[in-house]
Write a protein that holds these residues in place. Structure first.
Motif, PDB file in Angstrom:
ATOM      1  N   UNK A  56     -17.695 -50.857  93.779  1.00 37.94           N
ATOM      2  CA  UNK A  56     -18.616 -49.965  93.534  1.00 37.94           C
ATOM      3  C   UNK A  56     -18.335 -49.268  92.102  1.00 37.94           C
ATOM      4  N   UNK A  57     -19.367 -48.248  91.883  1.00 37.10           N
ATOM      5  CA  UNK A  57     -19.459 -47.607  90.615  1.00 37.10           C
ATOM      6  C   UNK A  57     -19.755 -46.362  91.175  1.00 37.10           C
ATOM      7  N   UNK A  58     -19.233 -44.942  90.586  1.00 39.26           N
ATOM      8  CA  UNK A  58     -19.634 -43.768  90.864  1.00 39.26           C
ATOM      9  C   UNK A  58     -19.666 -43.124  89.423  1.00 39.26           C
ATOM     10  N   UNK A  59     -20.359 -41.840  89.593  1.00 40.23           N
ATOM     11  CA  UNK A  59     -20.549 -40.936  88.371  1.00 40.23           C
ATOM     12  C   UNK A  59     -20.002 -39.439  88.784  1.00 40.23           C
ATOM     13  N   UNK A  60     -19.420 -39.004  88.204  1.00 35.25           N
ATOM     14  CA  UNK A  60     -18.980 -37.387  88.608  1.00 35.25           C
ATOM     15  C   UNK A  60     -19.934 -36.590  88.212  1.00 35.25           C
ATOM     16  N   UNK A  61     -20.061 -35.463  88.899  1.00 32.83           N
ATOM     17  CA  UNK A  61     -21.115 -34.474  88.612  1.00 32.83           C
ATOM     18  C   UNK A  61     -20.185 -33.046  87.769  1.00 32.83           C
ATOM     19  N   UNK A  62     -18.855 -33.255  88.240  1.00 31.23           N
ATOM     20  CA  UNK A  62     -17.938 -32.297  87.780  1.00 31.23           C
ATOM     21  C   UNK A  62     -16.694 -33.156  87.339  1.00 31.23           C
ATOM     22  N   UNK A  63     -16.193 -32.912  86.474  1.00 29.75           N
ATOM     23  CA  UNK A  63     -14.990 -33.709  85.775  1.00 29.75           C
ATOM     24  C   UNK A  63     -13.795 -33.251  87.039  1.00 29.75           C
ATOM     25  N   UNK A  64     -13.412 -34.234  87.525  1.00 30.97           N
ATOM     26  CA  UNK A  64     -12.176 -33.865  88.658  1.00 30.97           C
ATOM     27  C   UNK A  64     -10.800 -33.379  87.962  1.00 30.97           C
ATOM     28  N   UNK A  65     -10.377 -32.488  88.612  1.00 32.54           N
ATOM     29  CA  UNK A  65      -9.038 -32.058  88.080  1.00 32.54           C
ATOM     30  C   UNK A  65      -7.875 -32.466  88.576  1.00 32.54           C
ATOM     31  N   UNK A  66      -8.099 -32.920  89.960  1.00 35.38           N
ATOM     32  CA  UNK A  66      -7.051 -33.195  90.876  1.00 35.38           C
ATOM     33  C   UNK A  66      -6.483 -34.716  90.333  1.00 35.38           C
ATOM     34  N   UNK A  67      -5.444 -35.281  90.538  1.00 38.96           N
ATOM     35  CA  UNK A  67      -5.038 -36.437  90.070  1.00 38.96           C
ATOM     36  C   UNK A  67      -5.525 -37.643  91.039  1.00 38.96           C
ATOM     37  N   UNK A  68      -6.123 -38.549  90.326  1.00 41.77           N
ATOM     38  CA  UNK A  68      -6.666 -39.674  91.338  1.00 41.77           C
ATOM     39  C   UNK A  68      -6.195 -41.305  90.417  1.00 41.77           C
ATOM     40  N   UNK A  69      -5.744 -42.023  91.314  1.00 41.99           N
ATOM     41  CA  UNK A  69      -5.467 -43.376  90.718  1.00 41.99           C
ATOM     42  C   UNK A  69      -6.628 -44.098  90.575  1.00 41.99           C
ATOM     43  N   UNK A  70      -6.731 -45.109  89.759  1.00 38.56           N
ATOM     44  CA  UNK A  70      -7.544 -46.194  89.285  1.00 38.56           C
ATOM     45  C   UNK A  70      -8.600 -46.566  90.364  1.00 38.56           C
ATOM     46  N   UNK A  71      -8.145 -46.663  91.492  1.00 35.71           N
ATOM     47  CA  UNK A  71      -8.933 -47.342  92.582  1.00 35.71           C
ATOM     48  C   UNK A  71      -9.461 -45.995  93.538  1.00 35.71           C
ATOM     49  N   UNK A  72      -9.414 -44.948  93.309  1.00 33.13           N
ATOM     50  CA  UNK A  72      -9.745 -43.785  94.075  1.00 33.13           C
ATOM     51  C   UNK A  72     -10.699 -42.960  93.379  1.00 33.13           C
ATOM     52  N   UNK A  73     -11.654 -42.426  94.299  1.00 35.02           N
ATOM     53  CA  UNK A  73     -12.677 -41.559  93.997  1.00 35.02           C
ATOM     54  C   UNK A  73     -12.401 -40.221  94.792  1.00 35.02           C
ATOM     55  N   UNK A  74     -12.978 -39.312  94.204  1.00 38.38           N
ATOM     56  CA  UNK A  74     -12.952 -37.817  95.073  1.00 38.38           C
ATOM     57  C   UNK A  74     -14.606 -37.806  95.371  1.00 38.38           C
ATOM     58  N   UNK A  75     -14.804 -38.117  96.708  1.00 41.09           N
ATOM     59  CA  UNK A  75     -16.220 -38.177  97.065  1.00 41.09           C
ATOM     60  C   UNK A  75     -16.871 -36.710  97.079  1.00 41.09           C
ATOM     61  N   UNK A  76     -16.154 -35.645  96.876  1.00 40.38           N
ATOM     62  CA  UNK A  76     -16.627 -34.286  96.913  1.00 40.38           C
ATOM     63  C   UNK A  76     -17.522 -34.066  95.689  1.00 40.38           C
TER      64      UNK A  76
END
Length: 90
Positions: A56-76
Motif C-alpha cells: 500500500x501507500x500512505x501520506x503523512x499529515x505530519x512529518x514523523x519524528x519517530x524512527x521507522x523502517x522502510x516497511x513501517x508506518x506510523x498510523x497515528x
C-alpha cells in the motif's frame, strides 16, 4: 471526485478487510473497527504505534519524528493513498 471521496480497503492480519475513507488517520480507522494498536502521542513523536505495511501507500499529515523502517508506518499521523495490508505486533 476529491481525495476525501476516495474509498480504500485495509486488511490487518487475520481480520476481515474493512473500508477506509480518507477523513481519518489510519489509527482512527483501525480504532473504529476495533483493531487495537498501541499508541501514546498521536502526533508521530513517540513511535509507539509503529506498524508494518506489507503493501500500500500512505501520506503523512505530519512529518514523523519517530524512527521507522522502510516497511513501517506510523498510523497515528498518516492517511491511506491506496488499499493497505498491515501487520500489527512489530
Amino acid at each position: 471526485m476529491s481525495s476525501k471521496d476516495n474509498l480504500f480497503v485495509i486488511t490487518v492480519g487475520d481480520h476481515p478487510a474493512f473500508p477506509y475513507q480518507s477523513d481519518d488517520t489510519v489509527l482512527e480507522c483501525l480504532e473504529k473497527h476495533n483493531i487495537e494498536v498501541h499508541f501514546h502521542c498521536r502526533e508521530g513523536f513517540c513511535g509507539a504505534c509503529r506498524t508494518t505495511m506489507l503493501s500500500g501507500d500512505v501520506e503523512y499529515t505530519t512529518d514523523p519524528l519517530a524512527y521507522i523502517d522502510d516497511d513501517e508506518i506510523l498510523p497515528c499521523c498518516c492517511t491511506a493513498k491506496s488499499d493497505l495490508h498491515l501487520k500489527l505486533g512489530n
